[in-house]
Design a protein around this motif. Structure first.
Motif, mmCIF file in Angstrom:
data_model
loop_
_atom_site.group_PDB
_atom_site.id
_atom_site.type_symbol
_atom_site.label_atom_id
_atom_site.label_comp_id
_atom_site.label_asym_id
_atom_site.label_seq_id
_atom_site.Cartn_x
_atom_site.Cartn_y
_atom_site.Cartn_z
ATOM 1 N N ALA A 49 -27.442 -5.258 -4.828
ATOM 2 C CA ALA A 49 -27.187 -3.811 -4.714
ATOM 3 C C ALA A 49 -27.815 -3.057 -5.880
ATOM 4 O O ALA A 49 -28.414 -1.996 -5.686
ATOM 5 C CB ALA A 49 -25.685 -3.553 -4.653
ATOM 6 N N GLN A 50 -27.702 -3.603 -7.080
ATOM 7 C CA GLN A 50 -28.285 -2.954 -8.256
ATOM 8 C C GLN A 50 -29.809 -2.908 -8.145
ATOM 9 O O GLN A 50 -30.429 -1.888 -8.446
ATOM 10 C CB GLN A 50 -27.871 -3.681 -9.536
ATOM 11 C CG GLN A 50 -28.346 -2.999 -10.794
ATOM 12 C CD GLN A 50 -27.748 -1.600 -10.956
ATOM 13 O OE1 GLN A 50 -26.548 -1.410 -10.804
ATOM 14 N NE2 GLN A 50 -28.584 -0.623 -11.239
ATOM 15 N N LYS A 53 -30.838 -0.303 -5.609
ATOM 16 C CA LYS A 53 -30.673 1.041 -6.187
ATOM 17 C C LYS A 53 -31.781 1.343 -7.194
ATOM 18 O O LYS A 53 -32.355 2.428 -7.199
ATOM 19 C CB LYS A 53 -29.292 1.154 -6.842
ATOM 20 C CG LYS A 53 -29.036 2.468 -7.534
ATOM 21 C CD LYS A 53 -28.954 3.607 -6.549
ATOM 22 C CE LYS A 53 -28.611 4.897 -7.287
ATOM 23 N NZ LYS A 53 -29.027 6.058 -6.565
ATOM 24 N N ARG A 61 -25.167 2.195 -4.418
ATOM 25 C CA ARG A 61 -24.944 0.743 -4.430
ATOM 26 C C ARG A 61 -23.504 0.386 -4.085
ATOM 27 O O ARG A 61 -23.234 -0.685 -3.559
ATOM 28 C CB ARG A 61 -25.352 0.145 -5.768
ATOM 29 C CG ARG A 61 -24.481 0.493 -6.916
ATOM 30 C CD ARG A 61 -25.055 -0.075 -8.211
ATOM 31 N NE ARG A 61 -24.183 0.222 -9.318
ATOM 32 C CZ ARG A 61 -23.557 -0.692 -10.037
ATOM 33 N NH1 ARG A 61 -23.757 -1.961 -9.786
ATOM 34 N NH2 ARG A 61 -22.775 -0.340 -11.025
ATOM 35 N N PHE A 64 -23.074 -0.015 -0.376
ATOM 36 C CA PHE A 64 -23.642 -1.314 0.000
ATOM 37 C C PHE A 64 -22.640 -2.433 -0.299
ATOM 38 O O PHE A 64 -22.404 -3.305 0.541
ATOM 39 C CB PHE A 64 -24.955 -1.547 -0.764
ATOM 40 C CG PHE A 64 -25.651 -2.837 -0.426
ATOM 41 C CD1 PHE A 64 -26.583 -2.883 0.596
ATOM 42 C CD2 PHE A 64 -25.383 -3.999 -1.137
ATOM 43 C CE1 PHE A 64 -27.233 -4.067 0.913
ATOM 44 C CE2 PHE A 64 -26.016 -5.184 -0.831
ATOM 45 C CZ PHE A 64 -26.946 -5.218 0.197
#
Length: 120
Positions: A49-50, A53, A61, A64
């Motif tokens: 997710a990071q 993003k 994020r 997500f």
């Protein structure tokens, strides 16, 4: 006489509003152009997710992460090189990552009938 509990209605309203916003971000298309994204072996959902993003492939994020957790795919995201299309949203991304629909690096070799691999 009916007594209306204002704090309960306020909390229910906030929950409903949060649900609407969550759904909006979940189905919002991710990118304007197609992009390539790589998930390395051992990457967690938080790391993925990071990275999404940071690469500006998703807008939030946390959405997500919450959806991957709620769908049970947070520990099922597979490593690989993925092609992200402009029409994809977060639901599509998590589905693609969890099913492992990565770009294949395989090379197809055709050996003509009657030949073997040692003949040139």
């Amino acid at each position: 006489m009916i007594i209306i509990n204002t704090p309960k209605i306020f909390i229910i309203g906030l929950f409903f509003l949060a649900f609407i916003v969550f759904g909006f971000f979940l189905y919002l298309p991710t990118v304007r152009l197609q992009a390539e994204f790589i998930i390395k072996p051992g990457d967690s959902a938080v790391k993925i997710a990071q990275n999404l993003k940071n690469d500006r492939l998703i807008s939030n994020r946390y959405i997500f992460l919450v959806y991957s957790l709620l769908s049970g795919n947070d520990r099922n995201l597979k490593a690989g090189r993925y092609l992200i299309l402009p029409s994809m949203n977060m639901v599509d991304l998590i589905g693609m990552f969890s099913e492992g629909r990565a770009i294949s690096d395989d090379v197809a070799i055709t050996i003509p009938e009657g030949s073997n691999i040692w003949e040139t």
